[in-house]
Design an enzyme around this catalytic site. Sequence first.
Site, PDB file in Angstrom:
ATOM      1  N   HIS A  92       0.946  -1.254   0.190  1.00  0.00           N
ATOM      2  CA  HIS A  92      -0.050   0.147  -0.050  1.00  0.00           C
ATOM      3  C   HIS A  92       0.934   1.178   0.145  1.00  0.00           C
ATOM      4  CE1 HIS A  92      -4.055   1.678   1.079  1.00  0.00           C
ATOM      5  NE2 HIS A  92      -3.220   2.664   1.242  1.00  0.00           N
TER       6      HIS A  92
ATOM      7  N   HIS B 270       2.816   4.077   1.086  1.00  0.00           N
ATOM      8  CA  HIS B 270       2.816   4.825   2.326  1.00  0.00           C
ATOM      9  C   HIS B 270       4.250   5.198   2.353  1.00  0.00           C
ATOM     10  CE1 HIS B 270       4.350   0.686   3.185  1.00  0.00           C
ATOM     11  NE2 HIS B 270       5.010   1.239   4.458  1.00  0.00           N
TER      12      HIS B 270
END
Length: 342
Positions: free
Chosen positions: A167, A169
């Site tokens: 993801h 990040h």
Amino acid sequence: MRRTEALLADGREIIYFDSQGAPERAVADPRRLDPVESRTQLRRDPLLDEWIAIASHRQVRTHLPPPDECPLCPSVGGRHTEIPSPSYEVVVFENRFPSLGGDAGRCEVVCFTDEHDASFGDLKPSQVRLVVDALADRTEVLGARPDVKQVFCFENRGKEIGVTLEHPHGQIYAYPYLPPRTGKVLASMRKHQDTTGRNLFTDILAAEHESGERVVAESEHWTAFVPMAARWPVEVHLYPRQRRIPDLPALEDAERDDLAQIYPYLLRTFDNLYERPTPYIAAWHQAPAGARHEWNVHLQLFSIRRAEDKLKYLAGSESAMGAFITDTVPEDVAARLREVAP
């Protein structure tokens, strides 16, 4: 920007950063979690006079889960993640498996978007600006702690770099000691000041502007260039071009807006180098405690990929002796980056 602060089920802090007019965020975490146990130890290497963090609890951290088990996605459909809300723009929370913690600093996770398959380089400027504002906010808060010597914001992208969650990040480390690279830069800066009476950052940028050979991109407030003695196969530094700025909180609105344009532009340029997305580290070097008047905030963006199917490994000379040997010529890298720029 609107901040919403809350606590996760185990007592860790979580902060939502939203644009004005965004919906209210769910803050109640229904999970049952044991308190986070950070067993980080700081040990000093007497030979190198450097601090080493021993964080054995990170051996059990989540490692490359499938998308439907991603802990950084919103909580939807009855599945509860690290973010209790069913949606978010930017969110920051204390790392559940911190490298630094307790009396040994602090580690935070920064989720750039709730879209699992997105990438930072493809975000809209307004979303990038919100990320910059969040990083500046956390830098200011963490930097005010008396035990913190430097706040480091960074993104690791790609399995080749060692990413354990795909993801999009980044992370924030609040170091309770001065990291080795920063110590070396400070020593070089002060030696240059004593010798010439000038600031080293200012002189480096002036030399790159004068040459122009390694400049990759310029905007009103920022200049991106391949450093003359680059260590990595592909490496770009991004400097403020009109004034010296110590850290992200000190950026003015116009400088942040401009950064929200040129930062993802550089990331997209990196991705145009090869057929596959380019693994990279994007590292923000900010002023350490006590050096705001002489430091210049800058982004170090680099990749270990030296060819379409080859990676740069830190082998004997680099790993054992700290003596880098690069396989690429900085001027050639700069020309290639200008060629593939979107």
